[in-house]
Enzyme design. Sequence first.
Site, PDB file in Angstrom:
ATOM      1  N   MET A   1       0.840  -1.210   0.000  1.00 64.58           N
ATOM      2  CA  MET A   1       0.000   0.000   0.000  1.00 64.58           C
ATOM      3  C   MET A   1       0.871   1.255   0.000  1.00 64.58           C
ATOM      4  O   MET A   1       1.022   1.926   1.010  1.00 64.58           O
ATOM      5  CB  MET A   1      -0.912  -0.025   1.233  1.00 64.58           C
ATOM      6  CG  MET A   1      -1.750  -1.298   1.298  1.00 64.58           C
ATOM      7  SD  MET A   1      -2.954  -1.296   2.620  1.00 64.58           S
ATOM      8  CE  MET A   1      -1.916  -1.429   4.057  1.00 64.58           C
ATOM      9  N   ASP A   2       1.439   1.560  -1.147  1.00 65.69           N
ATOM     10  CA  ASP A   2       2.415   2.646  -1.262  1.00 65.69           C
ATOM     11  C   ASP A   2       1.748   3.915  -1.792  1.00 65.69           C
ATOM     12  O   ASP A   2       0.989   3.860  -2.754  1.00 65.69           O
ATOM     13  CB  ASP A   2       3.533   2.194  -2.230  1.00 65.69           C
ATOM     14  CG  ASP A   2       4.718   3.126  -2.216  1.00 65.69           C
ATOM     15  OD1 ASP A   2       5.571   3.004  -3.115  1.00 65.69           O
ATOM     16  OD2 ASP A   2       4.809   3.988  -1.316  1.00 65.69           O
TER      17      ASP A   2
END
Lengths: 290, 236
Positions: free
Chosen positions: A41-42
């Site tokens: 989850m960047d």
Amino acid sequence: MEGVNGKKVGHLCENISSFVRQCIFSILSVGPVPSHIAFIMDGNRRYSKKQNLLDGNGHRAGFSALINMLKYCYELGVKYITVYAFSIDNFKRRPEEVVSLMKLMQEKIDELTKEESIVNRLGIRIYFQGNLKLLSDHVRLAAERAMVKTSGNSKAILSICVAYTSTDEIVHAVQESCEEKWDEIRKLDVNNDGSNLIRLEENVKDKNEHRIGVTNVDRHMYMSVCPDPDIIIRTSGATRLSNFLLWQSSHCLLYSPAALWPEIGLRHLIWVILDFQRNYLYLKEKKKQS
Amino acid sequence: MGSLLNFIIYRIRNSMGLGNEVQKILSWTSVCGNLVLHLVWLILHLIINVWYSVLGIARMVEEARETSKVLELLCWLASVGLKSICLYDREGVLKKSQTAIIEGLNKSQKAIVEGSDHGTLVEKHVDLEFVSFADSKPAVAKAANLLFAKHYASTKPEKPNFTESDMSEALQAVGYGGPEPDLLFVYGPVRCHMGFPAWRIRYTEIVHMGTLKSMEFGSLLKAIHKFTKVHQNYGQ
């Protein structure tokens, strides 16, 4: 009155989009559906800057994106979902940011385990994977409570990697494998005179004596509760895995959409599923050969 | 949708006590519904395959057996100035051909030097490493055995606490230490690292280049140029 009408319209839109989604998923389900999808989850902080949000609100938007992805994966029939929530490397961030992230994590863990939450409605079991001893007591206890509260759920599994890196996971698995072997050897010491242990001391010095195998190490991985992932999605366009599921991703399709994590949507999931289906036979063949 | 349709038809059939003719119609509806879904799925994949063909990515296997293409790629990488190259294929085909590949690379490098118009051109020295799946998970198991021998061999061991440094040293000692690549070019039909040694790709940029057959020098340069613009926080 307007509020009630607004709610009705909102409800209707939700039902229509749910129906359209069901139609799309029905078409996708004609082909092979991945059993395990993992997400890095960047992009939460960049999203926050981009949208001029207050610090921390990017992560909140990221949490909403996570819930949506969870819902879509569940509806599609994906049984295992894994997310990279907090890396051991992330402890190097500014202390205020780490404290704020820990608070948010605890808040969201408690929210997830409420009776009416999506996790319980859909029957999703939660695991927290990682070196949980590195977390503060509050967060670790919240995580342990969540795992106990959802242990009865069996429709799907959500693995949340916190205080996790692959290299730490490998070291942990190696250590556990060594402990297991040591216990096995001690149990075989029938004579109780240490004779087996003395023979061991002589034998283990021979480096060709392979007592620990790949399957031993595999069994002690944090992620051994799930099969290897079929797809890893990292948002924000970055093409590296950043020490995530390196051991488990040998035959895994890697996908890096340019969208930031809070911007991820159904179209990205549909695209990667189609790509997975295109390459399914090739990856299956490679897996068989290993 | 397919199963929902079948369920609805099943319930209608059972609850309404319909005649045979109507039941036949409902069965046909279910079959047709499923056929339509299959057709839509096939058309969708046909469109995607056509799109990928236009992009020049074809389905090819056995990349590692294309030795001449591998040599060409190595020459390109050497010409760009890369000093250290690691070649990986799961089955170890490249390892078996390493002598031929090294000879081929040396010959082509010598040809460049001899063919040069300018005085002397320094031969480009390239460190070549050949790696297969044996260097990956089995290597970790070997390192585990070494750590076991080192820390559990005595009759009364104190419980050790392994660190990542211990693991790195053990991998080095059993002959499987090696540098972490900055860039991993994947030549094949899928963007997948195929079991490249996990310990060495923590922060490696993994770039899909398509098949060896369709490789282009321009794409290689573009990928390297893109890499130079990457900024890594390393978690911070």
